[in-house]
Write an enzyme that holds these catalytic residues in place. Structure first.
Site, PDB file in Angstrom:
ATOM      1  CB  CYS A   1      -0.950   0.017   1.197  1.00  0.00           C
ATOM      2  SG  CYS A   1      -0.125  -0.021   2.799  1.00  0.00           S
TER       3      CYS A   1
ATOM      4  CG  HIS B   1      15.907   1.503  -1.628  1.00  0.00           C
ATOM      5  ND1 HIS B   1      15.408   2.617  -0.984  1.00  0.00           N
ATOM      6  CD2 HIS B   1      14.831   0.868  -2.186  1.00  0.00           C
ATOM      7  CE1 HIS B   1      14.098   2.668  -1.146  1.00  0.00           C
ATOM      8  NE2 HIS B   1      13.719   1.621  -1.867  1.00  0.00           N
TER       9      HIS B   1
END
Length: 434
Positions: free
Chosen positions: A50, A99
């Site tokens: 989401c 990352h």
């Protein structure tokens, strides 16, 4: 071959953009296979939650690989290329690995240190492997990321002191109503997020929980866990008349709470206000509903200010987690460097040997009759010259292989000597780190 990531998250793009690039679980296999057909894409993994959509790919060349992924996202989302670029970030091998490690550790989440993302990273890898969309470098990178995520949580406790999207939704409701005592909450959706939200609501003293889901049986099971009431999806708006708070989180790809039905609901409620928290991506509630008198509508982005509070403990744990990431990153980059350096060194030495042998044959033919001693002296001279010329390039490449710039130096050396790139036999990371 290089690793790149192209993506967006809650920090770079609003929910109305993120929902256009979201991939449902059932759409992932087709998306992976489609992306694999793009020029220069040798393997890929898609993380879609989401709060983020990220595509990790093993590519022949970084710039071309990023452009192929961008083409894919433009086609899938319908967002104009120029506009989409403004929301995206892209990183090459070292930064891409770092990352992903931060994502797995929960350091890049809306909720610092949240645990759900680790399972989502694991699932993304499993789906890519199941559909043969990935390859050895990505497999190693993601396995290492899962190790990082587990270490960060075990060694720092960053996931302690419960903070999550569902918790933040409840906190927002408490800010509006002051207390949740004697309040009735209608939960739309019966998935994990809905269950977590119900758990927080009950622990904060709500007097009534109503659960509605397209699968009535799942609604019943969830409602029973909390002593609540399950209602059929067709009766959703009828029971919304009784609710003070509506929290919606379904997997629908379209609005399940539309303006027309909500106008009728609010007319029947009279002056009674209704708070709606839409934590689904794509959104469940038509944004226009928020303009109705008496309705307070919040989407997932509105939860950010709730999440930002009381995170000092997790921020301290995050500093320790960053140290773990740097340790694991060094190991991964050492492996990745060796992946390229070893074949390049082998190819460089073979080139030197081929040139030496070719020139020795030519010299021997021109010199005519030579004694074995003469041949040995000349051969030793040629061997010494080649070894000395190649010694420093080999030493330097081994050194650079352990740095973030290792792959760059490897490519430069390959171009300078016109060497083949890549390797068929790739070592595993455990062996490379010993």
């Amino acid at each position: 071959m290089q690793v790149v990531v192209v993506g967006l998250n809650h920090k770079t793009a609003p929910v109305q953009v993120r929902e256009k690039l979201a991939f449902s679980e059932h759409s992932l296999p087709g998306a992976l296979q489609e992306l694999r057909k793009y020029q220069g894409i040798n393997g890929c993994v898609i993380i879609s939650t989401c709060n983020r959509t990220e595509i990790y790919a093993a590519v022949d060349e970084e710039h071309a690989g990023v452009e192929s992924i961008l083409d894919f996202l433009v086609r899938r989302s319908g967002v104009e290329r120029v506009e989409l670029r403004g929301y995206l970030y892209n990183y090459g091998s070292y930064t891409a690995a770092r990352h992903l490690f931060r994502v797995a550790a929960g350091l890049d989440s809306m909720v610092l240190g949240e645990t759900q993302i680790l399972g989502q990273v694991k699932q993304a890898l499993a789906i890519a492997q199941e559909h043969r969309a990935t390859e050895k470098i990505l497999n190693t990178l993601f396995r290492q990321a899962l190790t990082v995520g587990k270490r960060a949580r075990t060694e720092t406790g960053i996931d302690q002191n419960s903070v999550s999207i569902s918790y933040a939704a409840v906190e927002l409701a408490r800010q509006i109503f002051g207390t949740l005592q004697d309040r009735t909450v209608l939960i739309i959706g019966a998935g994990k997020m809905s269950e977590l939200t119900a758990l927080h609501l009950v622990s904060n003293g709500v007097s009534g929980v109503i659960v509605s889901n397209r699968s009535y049986e799942r609604a019943v099971r969830l409602a029973e866990k909390f002593g609540g009431q399950a209602v059929r999806f067709s009766e959703l708006f009828k029971y919304m008349l009784r609710a003070d708070i509506v929290i919606s989180c379904t997997a629908a790809t379209h609005y399940v709470v539309r303006l027309v039905e909500m106008q009728q609901v609010m007319e029947q409620r009279g002056q009674r206000p209704l708070m709606i928290i839409d934590i689904a991506v794509p959104r469940d509630v038509d944004p226009a509903v928020g303009n109705l008198p008496g309705v307070k509508l919040y989407d997932v982005d509105a939860l950010q200010h709730v999440i930002d509070r009381n995170l000092e403990t997790r921020r301290k744990a995050a500093l320790r987690a960053e140290s773990i990431i740097e340790q694991e990153l060094a190991g991964f980059m050492q492996w990745l460097g060796s992946l390229y350096a070893v074949p390049t060194i082998t190819a460089l030495k073979k080139l030197g040997e081929d040139i030496k042998q070719k020139e020795l044959r030519r010299a021997f033919n021109r010199l005519g009759d030579l004694t074995d001693h003469d041949r040995k002296v000349i051969g030793s001279l040629a061997n010494s010259i080649v070894n000395q010329l190649l010694h420093m390039p080999v030493v330097r490449l081994k050194e650079y292989a352990l740095t973030p710039q290792g792959q760059l130096y490897n490519e430069v050396l390959c171009h300078l000597f016109d060497l083949p790139t890549g390797a068929e036999d790739k070592p595993n990371i455990q062996a490379a780190q010993k």
